[in-house]
Design a protein around this motif. Sequence first.
Motif, PDB file in Angstrom:
ATOM      1  N   ASN A  43       0.797  -1.227   0.000  1.00 23.16           N
ATOM      2  CA  ASN A  43       0.000   0.000   0.000  1.00 23.16           C
ATOM      3  C   ASN A  43       0.829   1.276   0.000  1.00 23.16           C
ATOM      4  O   ASN A  43       0.427   2.265  -0.602  1.00 23.16           O
ATOM      5  N   HIS A  44       1.982   1.279   0.697  1.00 19.51           N
ATOM      6  CA  HIS A  44       2.725   2.535   0.781  1.00 19.51           C
ATOM      7  C   HIS A  44       4.189   2.255   1.124  1.00 19.51           C
ATOM      8  O   HIS A  44       4.485   1.384   1.948  1.00 19.51           O
ATOM      9  N   LEU A  45       5.088   3.005   0.486  1.00 23.40           N
ATOM     10  CA  LEU A  45       6.536   2.874   0.702  1.00 23.40           C
ATOM     11  C   LEU A  45       7.111   4.261   0.972  1.00 23.40           C
ATOM     12  O   LEU A  45       6.893   5.186   0.196  1.00 23.40           O
ATOM     13  N   VAL A  46       7.847   4.412   2.101  1.00 27.66           N
ATOM     14  CA  VAL A  46       8.445   5.709   2.434  1.00 27.66           C
ATOM     15  C   VAL A  46       9.861   5.519   2.966  1.00 27.66           C
ATOM     16  O   VAL A  46      10.225   4.444   3.464  1.00 27.66           O
ATOM     17  N   LEU A  54       7.627  -0.136   4.589  1.00 15.49           N
ATOM     18  CA  LEU A  54       6.704  -0.610   3.565  1.00 15.49           C
ATOM     19  C   LEU A  54       5.439  -1.139   4.243  1.00 15.49           C
ATOM     20  O   LEU A  54       5.482  -2.123   4.987  1.00 15.49           O
ATOM     21  N   ARG A  57      -1.178  -4.573   2.846  1.00 16.39           N
ATOM     22  CA  ARG A  57      -2.614  -4.653   3.065  1.00 16.39           C
ATOM     23  C   ARG A  57      -2.961  -5.458   4.309  1.00 16.39           C
ATOM     24  O   ARG A  57      -3.829  -5.074   5.086  1.00 16.39           O
ATOM     25  N   ARG A  85      -1.521   3.775   5.157  1.00 16.27           N
ATOM     26  CA  ARG A  85      -0.584   4.820   4.774  1.00 16.27           C
ATOM     27  C   ARG A  85       0.392   5.098   5.907  1.00 16.27           C
ATOM     28  O   ARG A  85       0.060   4.960   7.090  1.00 16.27           O
ATOM     29  N   ARG A 105     -12.086   1.064   1.669  1.00 17.23           N
ATOM     30  CA  ARG A 105     -11.298   1.315   2.876  1.00 17.23           C
ATOM     31  C   ARG A 105     -12.175   1.075   4.094  1.00 17.23           C
ATOM     32  O   ARG A 105     -13.328   1.486   4.129  1.00 17.23           O
ATOM     33  N   GLU A 174      -8.303  10.650   1.304  1.00 12.32           N
ATOM     34  CA  GLU A 174      -7.090  11.422   1.037  1.00 12.32           C
ATOM     35  C   GLU A 174      -7.242  12.837   1.569  1.00 12.32           C
ATOM     36  O   GLU A 174      -8.335  13.414   1.516  1.00 12.32           O
TER      37      GLU A 174
END
Length: 457
Positions: A43-46, A54, A57, A85, A105, A174
Motif C-alpha cells: 500500500n505505501h513505501l516511504v 513498507l 494490506r 498509509r 477502505r 485522502e
Amino acid sequence: PDDSNTLYLPGHRHDQTSLLLVSTDGGATWAKRYEFPEHLDFNHLVFFNSVMYLATRSNGVYVSTDKGASWTTHNNGLGSLQGIRLVAFKNHLYLVGGLFQFNVREGGALYRLSDDGASWSAVAGPKYVTGGFANAAGIWIGGEGAALWKSADGTTFSKLAAKGLPTAAGFVGEIVADGNTVYAGMGGTGIFRSTDGGKTFAEFNTGLKAIATREVHVNPKNANQLYVVTWDRLGMYYSNNGGASFTSFGTDYNFLTTAPDPQNFRHFYAGGDRFFEGTMSKSKVVWTEGKKPGPAGSVIKALAVHPKKPEIVFAGIAKEVAETPPGYGLYYSVNRGRNWKRASGVPKAAVYSILFDPKNTKNVYASALSAGVYKSTNSGKTFTRIGGEPLKYSYRLAMDPSNPNHLVAGSQLFFAGLSTADQISGKYGGLFETKDGGTAGTELTAGIRNYGDVDDP
C-alpha cells in the motif's frame, strides 16, 4: 530522497511473486533488488531517517536498512496487521491502520513509531482511521463517517467540525492541506474543500463524473428509461431520455444494487448497507425504508422482484462491500421488505445474481460465489444446487427472455479469491450454458482452456 534518479517500486507478478524493483536512471531501466518469500499486497513505501518502511494490506509493516537489499517485519505493538498509509511528522512516523483494497477502505487504529524505532504504540483520539497527511503546520487524520482530526504536536489530536463533509460518504480517504486550505477526498462523493482550516467544507467536484458503472437496468417496454448504479458514487442515476441526461438521487446512501418492478419500471427496490423501496415521478423520488435482511454490518449485493407480485422481493447478502465470497445466503420478503426469511438450501455465501423465470415464477435461480448455482421450483422457499462443481465460481447469471430454460452462468475467479496463477491456469471457472433449466449443461469455454505459458509474450 538523496537521489531523484533512484526509484523504488514494490509489486507482484502474475505468479504472485512479490518484488522490489529499483531504477537508478529515472525509470529508463529496472532491476530486481529483492524477492519476498510470500505474496504481499503493498500500500505505501516511504523513507524515514534513511530507513525504508513498507506498509502492506494485511501483513503489517516491513523495514529495510540497506536500501531494499533485505527486509524484515516490523510489527511489534501493532494490534492489526492492516496498513493504509505511512505519515512522517516532526521526526515521528505514523501508520494509518485499516483495510485498503481496490476502492474499499475500512478504518483502523493510528500508531506511532517509538523514538528508538523498536515498536509501535496506538495513538489516542482518532478512531477508525482511513487516511493521513502531514506538513510543517500539523498532521491531519481522516476516518470513517467523514471524521477529521488535526494535531500540531503529533500527540494531542482535536476533532475538527468538518461541517459540510457528507457523513454517508463512508470515509475520508485522502487529505491535502496548504495553510488554511484543506482538501478531503471522500469515499463515494469526490472532493471537498475547506478554506478555514477544516471547520467547514464545500463540494469541489465540478468536472468530475462517475464512470465506473456497476449495474444498468433498461425498461424493456421503453428503452428511454434506465437506472444506473455506479461503483464510485453514492446514490443512483435515472434517465428518461435514453441516457442523454441523468438525474441523481439517494446521494446520502451507498447503493450496491437495484431491481425495477417488471410491471412498473418507475417502482423499484434498492439496496446496499440499507434497503429501500422507491417510486420515480417526473420531479422527485418517494422513498420508504424497509428492514435490511441479514446480520448487522452485512450488505445487499443482489435484488430481484417477482414478475407478477411486486410485493415479493429477493435479496442476496454479502458480508462486506468488497466483492468477496463471504456472505449470508439468500433472503426473501413477501411484504415489500417489512419482514424477511432466509431461503433454505443456499449456503452462507455472497449471492450476486438472482433470476425469476417469468413464465413459471415458481422457478428461481441464484448464484453464490464459491458455492455454486442454486435453483428453486417452489417460489424460492427451498433451493437445490445445480450444475455441480464446475459452477462453483459463478458470479452472474443471464436468462434468455424468449426461453427462460436457456441460461448462461459466468465465473469470476478474481473475486472468488483464487490466486493469479489459478485464475489463469485454465483449471477453474468458465462460461456455462443450460437449455433445460439446469438439468444438463455445456461448457462454452472448453476449447480455450489451454492458455499456455503465462510468461510467454
